[in-house]
Design a protein around this motif. Structure first.
Motif, PDB file in Angstrom:
ATOM      1  N   ASP A 164       0.823  -1.209   0.000  1.00 24.55           N
ATOM      2  CA  ASP A 164       0.000   0.000   0.000  1.00 24.55           C
ATOM      3  C   ASP A 164       0.858   1.259   0.000  1.00 24.55           C
ATOM      4  O   ASP A 164       0.544   2.238  -0.686  1.00 24.55           O
ATOM      5  N   ASP A 165       1.947   1.266   0.767  1.00 26.98           N
ATOM      6  CA  ASP A 165       2.865   2.414   0.780  1.00 26.98           C
ATOM      7  C   ASP A 165       3.503   2.624  -0.590  1.00 26.98           C
ATOM      8  O   ASP A 165       3.672   3.761  -1.033  1.00 26.98           O
ATOM      9  N   ILE A 166       3.861   1.537  -1.245  1.00 29.40           N
ATOM     10  CA  ILE A 166       4.440   1.632  -2.592  1.00 29.40           C
ATOM     11  C   ILE A 166       3.421   2.251  -3.542  1.00 29.40           C
ATOM     12  O   ILE A 166       3.754   3.146  -4.333  1.00 29.40           O
ATOM     13  N   LEU A 167       2.183   1.807  -3.486  1.00 28.36           N
ATOM     14  CA  LEU A 167       1.133   2.367  -4.349  1.00 28.36           C
ATOM     15  C   LEU A 167       0.926   3.855  -4.091  1.00 28.36           C
ATOM     16  O   LEU A 167       0.744   4.637  -5.028  1.00 28.36           O
ATOM     17  N   ARG A 168       0.968   4.265  -2.811  1.00 34.16           N
ATOM     18  CA  ARG A 168       0.825   5.686  -2.485  1.00 34.16           C
ATOM     19  C   ARG A 168       1.939   6.506  -3.123  1.00 34.16           C
ATOM     20  O   ARG A 168       1.692   7.569  -3.697  1.00 34.16           O
ATOM     21  N   GLN A 169       3.165   6.016  -3.013  1.00 38.69           N
ATOM     22  CA  GLN A 169       4.292   6.730  -3.620  1.00 38.69           C
ATOM     23  C   GLN A 169       4.133   6.806  -5.139  1.00 38.69           C
ATOM     24  O   GLN A 169       4.393   7.855  -5.741  1.00 38.69           O
ATOM     25  N   LEU A 170       3.706   5.709  -5.746  1.00 37.43           N
ATOM     26  CA  LEU A 170       3.501   5.693  -7.202  1.00 37.43           C
ATOM     27  C   LEU A 170       2.435   6.696  -7.618  1.00 37.43           C
ATOM     28  O   LEU A 170       2.593   7.400  -8.626  1.00 37.43           O
ATOM     29  N   ASN A 171       1.355   6.776  -6.860  1.00 39.34           N
ATOM     30  CA  ASN A 171       0.284   7.715  -7.185  1.00 39.34           C
ATOM     31  C   ASN A 171       0.699   9.163  -6.956  1.00 39.34           C
ATOM     32  O   ASN A 171       0.268  10.050  -7.683  1.00 39.34           O
ATOM     33  N   ASP A 172       1.551   9.396  -5.957  1.00 38.49           N
ATOM     34  CA  ASP A 172       1.979  10.758  -5.639  1.00 38.49           C
ATOM     35  C   ASP A 172       3.009  11.297  -6.622  1.00 38.49           C
ATOM     36  O   ASP A 172       2.930  12.444  -7.032  1.00 38.49           O
ATOM     37  N   CYS A 173       4.000  10.480  -6.976  1.00 41.33           N
ATOM     38  CA  CYS A 173       5.094  11.031  -7.785  1.00 41.33           C
ATOM     39  C   CYS A 173       5.551  10.148  -8.942  1.00 41.33           C
ATOM     40  O   CYS A 173       6.557  10.454  -9.585  1.00 41.33           O
ATOM     41  N   GLY A 174       4.858   9.042  -9.191  1.00 41.11           N
ATOM     42  CA  GLY A 174       5.200   8.230 -10.354  1.00 41.11           C
ATOM     43  C   GLY A 174       6.299   7.214 -10.129  1.00 41.11           C
ATOM     44  O   GLY A 174       6.644   6.451 -11.041  1.00 41.11           O
ATOM     45  N   LYS A 175       6.887   7.214  -8.935  1.00 46.19           N
ATOM     46  CA  LYS A 175       7.877   6.187  -8.611  1.00 46.19           C
ATOM     47  C   LYS A 175       7.865   5.942  -7.114  1.00 46.19           C
ATOM     48  O   LYS A 175       7.431   6.790  -6.333  1.00 46.19           O
ATOM     49  N   ALA A 176       8.335   4.764  -6.745  1.00 44.82           N
ATOM     50  CA  ALA A 176       8.396   4.391  -5.338  1.00 44.82           C
ATOM     51  C   ALA A 176       9.758   3.796  -5.044  1.00 44.82           C
ATOM     52  O   ALA A 176      10.300   3.053  -5.863  1.00 44.82           O
ATOM     53  N   ILE A 177      10.290   4.132  -3.880  1.00 46.72           N
ATOM     54  CA  ILE A 177      11.596   3.610  -3.475  1.00 46.72           C
ATOM     55  C   ILE A 177      11.460   3.073  -2.052  1.00 46.72           C
ATOM     56  O   ILE A 177      10.940   3.752  -1.165  1.00 46.72           O
ATOM     57  N   VAL A 178      11.939   1.838  -1.863  1.00 45.91           N
ATOM     58  CA  VAL A 178      11.958   1.214  -0.537  1.00 45.91           C
ATOM     59  C   VAL A 178      13.377   0.733  -0.297  1.00 45.91           C
ATOM     60  O   VAL A 178      13.916  -0.035  -1.082  1.00 45.91           O
ATOM     61  N   VAL A 179      13.991   1.204   0.779  1.00 50.67           N
ATOM     62  CA  VAL A 179      15.341   0.793   1.136  1.00 50.67           C
ATOM     63  C   VAL A 179      15.259   0.017   2.427  1.00 50.67           C
ATOM     64  O   VAL A 179      14.656   0.445   3.401  1.00 50.67           O
ATOM     65  N   LEU A 180      15.880  -1.171   2.429  1.00 48.01           N
ATOM     66  CA  LEU A 180      15.873  -2.026   3.612  1.00 48.01           C
ATOM     67  C   LEU A 180      17.251  -2.080   4.225  1.00 48.01           C
ATOM     68  O   LEU A 180      18.236  -2.083   3.556  1.00 48.01           O
TER      69      LEU A 180
END
Length: 77
Positions: A61-77
């Motif tokens: 869900d967080d990834i989808l939010r980032q995609l909807n907000d700015c067109g890309k999503a980044i998750v660093v572990l």
């Protein structure tokens, strides 16, 4: 038990980075800077990220939010 990309290197302490970029109605998925999936249709994105990479539920869900907000999503572990 199968392992996802998210699980690999878990014990080694290696930095892992997932990046998803939205294109023309499809998504490209990068793992540690390397494109590992390209032109993924939106209907298959959940399966790719959850089953293949281990990003399910709230993480997805967080990834989808980032995609909807700015067109890309980044998750660093």
């Amino acid at each position: 038990m199968s392992k996802t990309h998210k699980d690999e290197h878990q014990q080694k302490g290696i930095l892992r980075k997932l990046e998803v970029k939205r294109g023309d109605d499809t998504y490209d998925v990068f793992w540690n800077g390397e494109r590992v999936r390209s032109r993924v249709q939106e209907r298959w994105l959940n399966q790719e990220l959850c089953v293949g990479f281990g990003f399910c539920g709230e993480e997805y869900d967080d990834i989808l939010r980032q995609l909807n907000d700015c067109g890309k999503a980044i998750v660093v572990l």
